[in-house]
Each structure stands twice: as structure tokens, then as C-alpha cells.
Write a protein that holds these residues in place. Structure first.
Motif, PDB file in Angstrom:
ATOM      1  N   LYS A 201     -19.490 -14.816 -59.731  1.00  0.00           N
ATOM      2  CA  LYS A 201     -19.199 -15.393 -58.411  1.00  0.00           C
ATOM      3  C   LYS A 201     -17.851 -14.946 -57.835  1.00  0.00           C
ATOM      4  N   LEU A 202     -16.858 -14.751 -58.698  1.00  0.00           N
ATOM      5  CA  LEU A 202     -15.508 -14.472 -58.196  1.00  0.00           C
ATOM      6  C   LEU A 202     -15.404 -13.033 -57.703  1.00  0.00           C
ATOM      7  N   ARG A 203     -14.581 -12.810 -56.677  1.00  0.00           N
ATOM      8  CA  ARG A 203     -14.482 -11.484 -56.060  1.00  0.00           C
ATOM      9  C   ARG A 203     -13.306 -10.689 -56.628  1.00  0.00           C
ATOM     10  N   VAL A 204     -13.569  -9.381 -56.851  1.00  0.00           N
ATOM     11  CA  VAL A 204     -12.577  -8.535 -57.528  1.00  0.00           C
ATOM     12  C   VAL A 204     -11.262  -8.494 -56.747  1.00  0.00           C
TER      13      VAL A 204
ATOM     14  N   VAL B 239      -4.513  -6.609 -44.010  1.00  0.00           N
ATOM     15  CA  VAL B 239      -4.637  -7.874 -44.724  1.00  0.00           C
ATOM     16  C   VAL B 239      -6.126  -8.179 -44.782  1.00  0.00           C
ATOM     17  N   ALA B 240      -6.669  -8.149 -46.007  1.00  0.00           N
ATOM     18  CA  ALA B 240      -8.094  -8.451 -46.204  1.00  0.00           C
ATOM     19  C   ALA B 240      -8.182  -9.839 -46.830  1.00  0.00           C
ATOM     20  N   SER B 241      -9.168 -10.612 -46.377  1.00  0.00           N
ATOM     21  CA  SER B 241      -9.252 -11.995 -46.843  1.00  0.00           C
ATOM     22  C   SER B 241     -10.688 -12.374 -47.141  1.00  0.00           C
ATOM     23  N   GLU B 242     -10.834 -13.221 -48.149  1.00  0.00           N
ATOM     24  CA  GLU B 242     -12.152 -13.770 -48.463  1.00  0.00           C
ATOM     25  C   GLU B 242     -12.758 -14.486 -47.258  1.00  0.00           C
ATOM     26  N   GLU B 243     -11.928 -14.950 -46.355  1.00  0.00           N
ATOM     27  CA  GLU B 243     -12.428 -15.721 -45.214  1.00  0.00           C
ATOM     28  C   GLU B 243     -12.733 -14.867 -43.989  1.00  0.00           C
ATOM     29  N   MET B 244     -12.547 -13.523 -44.075  1.00  0.00           N
ATOM     30  CA  MET B 244     -12.764 -12.688 -42.878  1.00  0.00           C
ATOM     31  C   MET B 244     -13.736 -11.550 -43.174  1.00  0.00           C
ATOM     32  N   GLU B 245     -14.593 -11.241 -42.209  1.00  0.00           N
ATOM     33  CA  GLU B 245     -15.527 -10.107 -42.312  1.00  0.00           C
ATOM     34  C   GLU B 245     -14.762  -8.794 -42.454  1.00  0.00           C
ATOM     35  N   GLU B 246     -13.757  -8.603 -41.577  1.00  0.00           N
ATOM     36  CA  GLU B 246     -13.019  -7.344 -41.485  1.00  0.00           C
ATOM     37  C   GLU B 246     -11.550  -7.599 -41.745  1.00  0.00           C
TER      38      GLU B 246
ATOM     39  N   PRO C 139     -18.242  -8.912 -56.147  1.00  0.00           N
ATOM     40  CA  PRO C 139     -17.903  -9.860 -57.220  1.00  0.00           C
ATOM     41  C   PRO C 139     -17.909  -9.187 -58.590  1.00  0.00           C
ATOM     42  N   SER C 140     -17.311  -9.861 -59.571  1.00  0.00           N
ATOM     43  CA  SER C 140     -17.459  -9.409 -60.957  1.00  0.00           C
ATOM     44  C   SER C 140     -17.421 -10.638 -61.860  1.00  0.00           C
ATOM     45  N   PRO C 141     -18.150 -10.585 -62.986  1.00  0.00           N
ATOM     46  CA  PRO C 141     -17.930 -11.638 -63.976  1.00  0.00           C
ATOM     47  C   PRO C 141     -16.469 -11.561 -64.406  1.00  0.00           C
ATOM     48  N   ALA C 142     -15.899 -12.658 -64.858  1.00  0.00           N
ATOM     49  CA  ALA C 142     -14.480 -12.636 -65.254  1.00  0.00           C
ATOM     50  C   ALA C 142     -14.275 -13.463 -66.513  1.00  0.00           C
TER      51      ALA C 142
END
Ligand code: F6P
Length: 312
Positions: A251-254, A88-95, A290-293
Motif C-alpha cells: 500500500k505504501l508509496r515509494v 514538489v510532488a505530493s501524495e495528494e496531487m495528480e501532478e 507502491p512497494s511492500p515495505a
């Protein structure tokens, strides 16, 4: 391809999420979705009471709120408890948190949390991948988003159309029931929203969005990706978090944001681009890339792609 709903004995309007999942979705994805649906009710109940800032930042350098960490912990615990997640990968966690299943889950546990104080809608976004991350959106086998707004909804796709469920309360408990089936972007586009500031948008983006009001589209921007995309899905149009002059990769993450929404958008008949290619074809090199969207109705996002890539 759209789903031909196996509705069991229930009339479609009363079809419950668990019954829909049991009849239409593989067991591991079904378990993960059920876990998310239950945790989203807990998160929704806690949003009004955990708005304070914490003295720490997430891996993208954004200040975390108590509700960001609470949502993250609720979803991580619920997802890992299913035994179906490999990580489980999350924007709020390093790992990422590793587990013993086969599906890689990438999530933004609370999208738009800077909107807590202004009471705008918030959301959560999840992508289910059948490969180890980082992986391209072509490895998605399902995606969903939650809206915490005037309704608590779950919009899902498992590669056979887009369907929406709404939480209905009965006494102290709540459950999700089918609200819309086989959602398609309307043919007529009527709304648009753009993140960042107009001065910072690259010139092609500025020119395109400046032209939309005279083409009959109204601006509607709430500042939460899920809320902004959700209204595009209902009304037709385009949402962009574009390449900025100050931040060419946007700004948004892929993994956490753009690929899962692009997957749902494609299933609803739309097209999503980073300005050069389909967002689903991006092969991220890191978890937080990130990628433009530019996401929404295909005629508009394809026009934007031609303008941004310089091919028109
Ligand atoms: O990535 C977080 C987020 O809140 C998105 O939900 C939203 O689209 C964007 O940031 C808004 O950013 P800005 O305030 O720069 O328009």
C-alpha cells in the motif's frame, strides 16, 4: 558516517534547528528544511480544527480530509517560496508543482490522516532528490519526517546520521531545538507492527510475525507509518506494510513514504526491503508507485527478505 556536530557557541541541548542547518547542511536543503519546519507548526496548530471529509479523493483513490488538503497547500507554498525546489510532488496531487530550483521534493503531507478521529499520532514525510522524479532512493540527498503526537518533532538525515529536533513554545511562537543526535537503532529489538489484516498477509510474512512474540518482541501498532516507524527507531524492531494476497505491491508509496524512511533507517544502522531488494534501489516508474515495505533493525528485515524472496 555520523555527523561530528558543529554546535557553534550553544550547548548541544539548546542548539536550534536553523543554527544546525547553517553549520551542517547545504544552503538549498537548509532552506527547504526550514520551510518545512515552519509549515509543520501551522499544520500542527490546525489538525484539531480541520478533520472533516471532502467529497474528493487523492490520486491513490483515498478520500481526502480538509486537513490533507490544508497540509498539502501549506507545504507546497512553503517549499516553492524557497526557490530551492525544482518540483514538489505530493501524495495528494495528480501532478507535481514545478519551480525554479534544483532539488526534487516528494512528500506525504499528512501521513495517517485516517487516524484523525481516533487521535492517534500523525506525521509528514519528505524526500529531497538531486534528480528529476521518478528517481530511485539512491538519488536522495536528504529526508525527514515530522511527528504530530505528544511532541512535535522533526527527524532528519542529510547522509551523516539521524538527528531529532523538538518544537519548543515560547509565547505565541515555537522553534525547533535539538533533542537527539546520531540516533542509532538499538541492538536489542523489542517492538513490531504490521499493516493490513493477518488473513491477507502472504504466508511467509504471517509465519515470521507469528514467531516474534516468542522471540521477546511486543506488538505495537498505531496505523500511521511515521508513528509506527518512529517507535521502531527508538526501541528497535520492525514495521511492515507487507505484500498482501489481495495487493501484492502493498500500500505504501515509494517516493512519498517508503524511500525517505528507508534512507533515514539506513542512516540509523537499519535495513529496509520490499522483500526482494533494498528499498533504496527500487527505480519507480511513476510518482505513486507502491512497494511492500519491511523497515527496521537489519537482522530482522534481512531475515524477512530471505523468507519473502524464497532464499531460505
Ligand atoms: O498510507 C497511509 C497509511 O495510513 C499509513 O500511514 C499506514 O501505515 C497505513 O496507511 C495503515 O494502513 P492499514 O489501515 O491498512 O493498516
Amino acid at each position: 558516517m555520523q555527523i561530528s556536530l558543529k554546535v557553534g557557541s550553544e550547548p548541544p541541548g539548546q542548539l536550534k534547528l536553523d543554527e544546525f542547518l547553517r553549520l551542517n547542511v547545504p544552503e538549498d536543503l537548509s532552506a527547504l528544511t526550514t520551510a518545512i519546519s515552519k509549515a509543520s507548526i501551522t499544520v500542527s496548530d490546525n489538525i484539531p480544527f480541520k478533520s472533516g471529509l471532502l467529497a474528493q479523493t487523492n490520486p491513490s483513490g483515498e478520500t481526502q480530509k480538509a486537513i490533507d488538503v490544508f497540509s498539502n497547500d501549506e507545504f507546497v507554498e512553503a517549499l516553492t517560496a524557497t526557490g530551492a525546489a525544482a518540483e514538489v510532488a505530493s501524495e495528494e496531487m495528480e501532478e507535481p508543482v514545478r519551480s525554479k530550483g534544483t532539488i526534487s521534493v516528494a512528500m506525504d503531507p499528512l501521513d495517517g490522516s485516517s487516524n484523525v478521529e481516533t487521535n492517534n499520532p500523525l506525521g509528514s514525510i519528505f524526500g529531497f532528490y538531486d534528480k528529476k522524479l521518478p528517481a530511485s532512493g539512491r538519488s536522495l540527498v536528504g529526508a525527514l519526517y515530522v511527528t504530530y503526537g505528544s511532541m512535535l518533532t522533526l527527524t532528519v538525515s542529510f547522509g551523516k546520521g539521524v538527528h531529532r529536533f523538538v518544537a519548543v513554545r515560547e509565547g505565541p511562537s515555537a522553534e525547533f531545538q535539538l533533542l537527539d543526535v546520531n540516533i542509532r537503532l538499538p541492538d536489542r529489538a523489542s517492538v513490531f507492527g504490521v499493516g493490513g489484516t493477518r488473513e491477507d498477509w502472504i504466508p511467509q510474512v504471517r509465519g515470521f510475525f507469528d514467531s516474534l512474540p516468542s522471540r521477546g518482541l511486543r506488538i505495537r501498532y498505531c496505523g500511521t507509518f511515521v508513528g509506527d516507524y518512529n517507535q521502531v527507531l527508538s526501541r528497535g524492531g520492525v514495521f511492515a506494510y507487507p505484500a498482501l494476497v489481495s495487493k501484492p505491491r502493498g500500500k505504501l508509496r515509494v517516493h512519498y513514504e517508503t524511500a525517505p524512511i528507508a534512507y533515514i533507517n539506513e542512516q540509523a544502522g537499519g535495513y529496509s526491503t520490499d522483500g526482494k531488494m533494498n528499498i533504496l534501489d527500487i527505480q519507480p516508474q511513476s510518482y505513486s508507485e507502491p512497494s511492500p515495505a519491511y523497515v527496521g533493525s537489519a537482522p530482522l528485515t534481512k531475515e524477512l527478505e530471505r523468507l519473502v524472496s524464497g532464499s531460505s
